[in-house]
Design an enzyme around this catalytic site. Sequence first.
Site, PDB file in Angstrom:
ATOM      1  N   PHE A   1      -9.439   0.417  -1.077  1.00  0.00           N
ATOM      2  CA  PHE A   1      -8.627   1.408  -2.313  1.00  0.00           C
ATOM      3  C   PHE A   1      -7.471   0.396  -3.041  1.00  0.00           C
ATOM      4  O   PHE A   1      -7.351   0.782  -4.018  1.00  0.00           O
ATOM      5  CB  PHE A   1      -7.963   2.281  -1.508  1.00  0.00           C
ATOM      6  CG  PHE A   1      -6.538   1.962  -0.694  1.00  0.00           C
ATOM      7  CD1 PHE A   1      -5.500   1.986  -1.281  1.00  0.00           C
ATOM      8  CD2 PHE A   1      -6.702   1.277   0.584  1.00  0.00           C
ATOM      9  CE1 PHE A   1      -4.174   1.711  -0.773  1.00  0.00           C
ATOM     10  CE2 PHE A   1      -5.317   0.843   1.258  1.00  0.00           C
ATOM     11  CZ  PHE A   1      -4.313   1.330   0.575  1.00  0.00           C
ATOM     12  N   LYS A   2      -7.501  -0.801  -2.520  1.00  0.00           N
ATOM     13  CA  LYS A   2      -6.436  -1.766  -3.473  1.00  0.00           C
ATOM     14  C   LYS A   2      -6.742  -2.091  -4.630  1.00  0.00           C
ATOM     15  O   LYS A   2      -6.311  -2.255  -5.292  1.00  0.00           O
ATOM     16  CB  LYS A   2      -6.249  -2.939  -2.442  1.00  0.00           C
ATOM     17  CG  LYS A   2      -5.640  -2.716  -0.979  1.00  0.00           C
ATOM     18  CD  LYS A   2      -4.376  -2.071  -0.850  1.00  0.00           C
ATOM     19  CE  LYS A   2      -3.717  -1.748   0.494  1.00  0.00           C
ATOM     20  NZ  LYS A   2      -3.481  -2.924   1.194  1.00  0.00           N
ATOM     21  N   ASP A   3      -8.075  -1.931  -4.933  1.00  0.00           N
ATOM     22  CA  ASP A   3      -8.685  -2.263  -6.172  1.00  0.00           C
ATOM     23  C   ASP A   3      -8.425  -1.241  -7.244  1.00  0.00           C
ATOM     24  O   ASP A   3      -8.292  -1.746  -8.347  1.00  0.00           O
ATOM     25  CB  ASP A   3     -10.352  -2.250  -5.999  1.00  0.00           C
ATOM     26  CG  ASP A   3     -10.995  -3.455  -5.393  1.00  0.00           C
ATOM     27  OD1 ASP A   3     -10.292  -4.632  -5.504  1.00  0.00           O
ATOM     28  OD2 ASP A   3     -11.992  -3.210  -4.579  1.00  0.00           O
TER      29      ASP A   3
END
Length: 486
Positions: free
Chosen positions: A123-125
């Site tokens: 999810f950091k993307d």
Amino acid sequence: MQYASTRGHTAAQNFSEILLGGLAPDGGLYLPTTYPQVTDVELDAWRKLSYAGLAFEVLKKFATDIPEADLRALAEQTYTSDVYKNARSDESAAQITPLRVLQDKNGHKLVLQALSNGPTLAFKDMAMQLLGNLFEYTLAKNGAELNIFGATSGDTGSAAEYAMRGKKGIRVFMLSPHKKMSAFQTAQMFSLQDPNIFNIAVEGVFDDCQDMVKAVSNDLEFKNRQKIGTVNSINWARVVAQVVYYFRGYLSATTSNEQKVSFTVPSGNFGNICAGHIARMMGLPIDKLVVATNENDVLDEFFRTGIYRVRKSAETWHTTSPSMDISKASNFERFIYDLLDRDAPRVAALFKKVETEGGFDLSGKPGSDGDEFSKIAKFGFVSGKSLHADRLQTIRQVEKEFGITIDTHTADGIKVALENLEEGVPMIVLETALPAKFNETIKEALGRDAERPAGFENIEALPQRFDVMTADVTAMKAFIAKNTGL
């Protein structure tokens, strides 16, 4: 839109200025002086937008110093199906963060929001890809350069490095706890050979890495001379980029602004769920924000008791959801600032107490530091935790009942979400990563390897480039200076 520090630094700052700066000069975190509000008319209009269009509408409320045409172009450059090509289908790639209903029984609806279709499968993307483009845009306008100094417990590092590869004027120095990430996470970072990427494996835990980032950022002379910035969630731009997918989740799960939803968020550093708090403060109809922790239950303890008690390195467990192996939640200060009605001197005093005494107590009991625990419900927060046996069982249950494989952190989220379902209020669980990143535990739970997207089949066999260092701030500064030449 102007920004101020949670600890009282009040010099006027705009979005572009705090984008490159990270921590405020007084060691606090930046927040807008007031939260922009979203109207029902806007929400209705936003239901029809693409993800890039929605990102532009949310971002322009915060980045008022960036020309709207430029901001729209940055959002459209970032949120494309080509960037999020690890999606499970062409349709979900276009949606960027598709929803999947897992359960809808007797009015209790459980929904999974996919956030892991980006280049590093986490999810950091969702925020980091935008941050890379914002950095490059801002640096190019000013003819400047930036040395990013960050810490990761597993996913932030690879997302940042993949987002910053080849970006002009940017170097990345990323700390990670030595031998405490999954084999996939380690390989994803350490196999990068780009000359502007520096991986440092620190002998310690994530909190040791995070403490060094803050120590370097608080040395203002060194920070300015070395042009230090950060991509950790102490950077406001990263948090506000994450606000967008809360709006997308809500708008995709409802048909009317009269409806409410809840979100369950696996959380260690409080950055992901802090974005949900911001969305709720903007007026998004969120009922509950459910914090799901693993064995490192600092946040769960606070939301159950009002006591914030950080753990020392020796008390921080190395678990099978390692990205949440955190015992000092850096973003938590932003929520405390709002909980204390933005009393900056009091916030500064409490977090000074964290440094000297290891925590604070807002339970209201005799001898405590305050009685704000009674106000937490007003902000919608509840919590729960999941242990190794729980996540194994949840992975098996979701595979059996719904035919999908989830990663260990998402399993923590689903376990806690099931304990907090309410009739008539859809519960959206934020997916954190694809299961391939934690194959060791998937194999333990299911007796088989997790499926891998194309291009990641043999990532652990690639040559790795990294340096091992102790948690020594002076040595770390010397390493940075040597490799920047500044």
